[in-house]
Write a protein that holds these residues in place. Structure first.
Motif, PDB file in Angstrom:
ATOM      1  N   PHE A 108       0.921  -1.270  -0.058  1.00 13.56           N
ATOM      2  CA  PHE A 108       0.084   0.114   0.000  1.00 13.56           C
ATOM      3  C   PHE A 108       0.926   1.409   0.112  1.00 13.56           C
ATOM      4  O   PHE A 108       0.507   2.235  -0.691  1.00 13.56           O
ATOM      5  N   ARG A 109       2.066   1.411   0.646  1.00  6.01           N
ATOM      6  CA  ARG A 109       2.852   2.419   0.676  1.00  6.01           C
ATOM      7  C   ARG A 109       3.387   2.426  -0.785  1.00  6.01           C
ATOM      8  O   ARG A 109       3.508   3.812  -1.027  1.00  6.01           O
ATOM      9  N   LEU A 110       3.801   1.554  -1.501  1.00  2.00           N
ATOM     10  CA  LEU A 110       4.193   1.681  -3.074  1.00  2.00           C
ATOM     11  C   LEU A 110       2.957   2.081  -3.903  1.00  2.00           C
ATOM     12  O   LEU A 110       3.358   2.872  -4.676  1.00  2.00           O
ATOM     13  N   LEU A 111       1.747   1.656  -3.854  1.00  2.00           N
ATOM     14  CA  LEU A 111       0.661   1.630  -4.605  1.00  2.00           C
ATOM     15  C   LEU A 111      -0.039   3.270  -4.403  1.00  2.00           C
ATOM     16  O   LEU A 111      -0.430   3.882  -5.331  1.00  2.00           O
ATOM     17  N   ALA A 112      -0.182   3.475  -2.932  1.00  2.00           N
ATOM     18  CA  ALA A 112      -1.106   4.590  -2.740  1.00  2.00           C
ATOM     19  C   ALA A 112      -0.386   6.017  -3.446  1.00  2.00           C
ATOM     20  O   ALA A 112      -1.355   6.819  -4.014  1.00  2.00           O
ATOM     21  N   PRO A 113       0.867   6.248  -3.432  1.00  4.40           N
ATOM     22  CA  PRO A 113       1.353   7.307  -3.887  1.00  4.40           C
ATOM     23  C   PRO A 113       0.845   7.638  -5.276  1.00  4.40           C
ATOM     24  O   PRO A 113       0.866   9.012  -5.816  1.00  4.40           O
ATOM     25  N   ILE A 114       0.573   6.860  -6.183  1.00  7.85           N
ATOM     26  CA  ILE A 114       0.186   6.894  -7.526  1.00  7.85           C
ATOM     27  C   ILE A 114      -0.975   7.713  -7.390  1.00  7.85           C
ATOM     28  O   ILE A 114      -0.984   8.662  -8.409  1.00  7.85           O
ATOM     29  N   MET A 115      -1.969   7.836  -6.693  1.00  7.46           N
ATOM     30  CA  MET A 115      -3.149   8.502  -6.672  1.00  7.46           C
ATOM     31  C   MET A 115      -2.993   9.563  -5.859  1.00  7.46           C
ATOM     32  O   MET A 115      -4.095  10.061  -5.540  1.00  7.46           O
ATOM     33  N   LEU A 116      -1.997  10.112  -5.286  1.00 14.11           N
ATOM     34  CA  LEU A 116      -1.987  11.420  -4.108  1.00 14.11           C
ATOM     35  C   LEU A 116      -1.821  12.510  -4.997  1.00 14.11           C
ATOM     36  O   LEU A 116      -1.147  13.250  -4.805  1.00 14.11           O
ATOM     37  N   ILE A 117      -3.211  12.587  -5.494  1.00 15.53           N
ATOM     38  CA  ILE A 117      -3.521  13.923  -6.165  1.00 15.53           C
ATOM     39  C   ILE A 117      -3.956  14.979  -5.172  1.00 15.53           C
ATOM     40  O   ILE A 117      -4.468  14.520  -4.127  1.00 15.53           O
ATOM     41  N   ASP A 118      -4.417  16.198  -5.436  1.00 17.47           N
ATOM     42  CA  ASP A 118      -4.834  17.161  -4.773  1.00 17.47           C
ATOM     43  C   ASP A 118      -6.107  16.932  -3.944  1.00 17.47           C
ATOM     44  O   ASP A 118      -6.106  16.934  -2.759  1.00 17.47           O
ATOM     45  N   GLN A 119      -7.097  16.210  -4.796  1.00 13.89           N
ATOM     46  CA  GLN A 119      -8.288  15.808  -4.026  1.00 13.89           C
ATOM     47  C   GLN A 119      -8.213  14.819  -2.934  1.00 13.89           C
ATOM     48  O   GLN A 119      -8.838  14.888  -1.980  1.00 13.89           O
ATOM     49  N   VAL A 120      -7.363  13.617  -3.593  1.00 11.15           N
ATOM     50  CA  VAL A 120      -7.272  12.639  -2.684  1.00 11.15           C
ATOM     51  C   VAL A 120      -6.543  13.181  -1.286  1.00 11.15           C
ATOM     52  O   VAL A 120      -6.884  12.732  -0.078  1.00 11.15           O
TER      53      VAL A 120
END
Lengths: 233, 106
Positions: A108-120
């Motif tokens: 999850f630490r590796l995957l989550a940052p892909i979607m660390l956009i403003d809204q998220v």
């Protein structure tokens, strides 16, 4: 926080529904933005397929729009530098959410940052203290909403160009949403100081190149909030 | 621009963006942050998001910095509704309604 009871399967399902419900109003303003991006891809000297692939590969609307509109008019180095400056705020997002990743698995630490956009980030910044399972399920459901909406919007923009009339001024909607999220996050006096100083310093440094006024304002806000916190203590 | 150049450009920017989003999480998650850093990180969200709103509505090249009364009014009302209801649909609805109403009246 891990001392708290782990949420049940039903509770986690409710968390995911809540995440989707919270994300949809934020995703609505992303639709016209995706349209604009799709239209810009068609107009750009960049091959359409490369322009479209910028959505899954870069996954940051403002930087994508800059890359696509600058293609052909400035050097690739200037395009890279511009995109980097626009995206540098994500370093702060990642650092700010890092305490919530303490109890998260490595995938999850590796995957989550892909979607660390403003809204998220804006939604999850208010959930750093949640149970780790709750945090992860909320993050995943919210990320899935934005991933889906962003790609649909880009494809519709590519296919139909600008079908939403300019006079609706839908480009204004994200400002309303982010204002709402700032207000909801104002739980302490230092947060208020950080927001006011962040906005004020950003405003006076608007003239700086590559939207770097955003970073200057953000840093000033964080420091001012820290000073306010010390003054309180 | 050739497909190869475009794909290289997008891939480099994509990788760098992923690096900026992931490295702080990967480096900091297992560390006990000094209290002052932990406190400072709590102020990142209000500071960056408030600055982001400014860059969304203002631009340095236009008269009045590109900011209009309807825009300000929409943010004030939307912000007040957010504070009262803590509901983003109501926030978006009232903020846009005030914005459109004042645009239409102007």
């Amino acid at each position: 926080m891990t001392a708290a009871l782990a949420p049940t399967t039903e509770e986690l399902a409710a968390v995911r529904r809540k995440a989707v419900a919270d994300s949809i109003p934020l995703a609505i303003p992303a639709l016209p933005f995706g349209f604009v991006l799709g239209f810009a891809i068609v107009e750009s000297v960049m091959p359409n397929i490369a322009g479209f692939l910028s959505s899954p590969i870069i996954m940051a609307g403002a930087a994508q729009l800059a890359v696509i509109t600058l293609a052909g008019s400035v050097s690739v180095w200037a395009i890279m530098a511009t995109a980097m400056v626009i995206n540098l705020r994500h370093v702060m997002y990642s650092a700010a959410l890092s305490p919530a990743f303490k109890a998260q698995p490595r995938w999850f630490r590796l995957l989550a940052p892909i979607m660390l956009i403003d809204q998220v980030f804006a939604l999850l910044a208010q959930r750093v203290d949640d149970h780790p399972d709750t945090f992860r399920h909320y993050y995943g459901a919210s990320a899935a909403v934005f991933f889906t909406v962003w790609h649909i919007a880009t494809i519709l923009g590519l296919a139909f160009g600008s079908v939403i009339p300019e006079s609706w001024q839908l480009g204004y909607a994200p400002a309303v949403m982010f204002t709402g999220l700032v207000v909801m996050g104002l739980d302490r006096r230092p947060a208020v100081v950080a927001a006011v100083v962040g906005a004020g310093v950003c405003f006076v440094s608007l003239g700086l190149p590559n939207r770097s006024g955003l970073l200057v304002g953000a840093l000033a806000g964080v420091i001012a909030g820290l000073v306010a916190d010390r003054a309180n203590a | 621009m050739s497909l190869l150049t475009a794909m290289l450009l997008i891939s480099v920017i994509g990788l760098a963006t992923y690096g900026m989003r992931s490295i702080p999480i990967l480096l900091l998650a297992d560390r006990e942050l000094p209290p002052i850093v932990a406190v400072a990180l709590r102020n990142v969200a209000p500071a960056v998001l408030a600055a982001l709103v400014v860059t969304l509505i203002a631009s340095p090249d236009e008269s009045n910095f590109g900011v209009s009364i309807p825009e300000i009014a929409g943010l004030v009302v939307g912000g007040a509704i957010a504070w009262k209801t803590r509901n983003l649909i109501f926030t978006l609805g009232t903020g846009m309604a005030v914005f459109w109403l004042l645009l239409w009246l102007a």
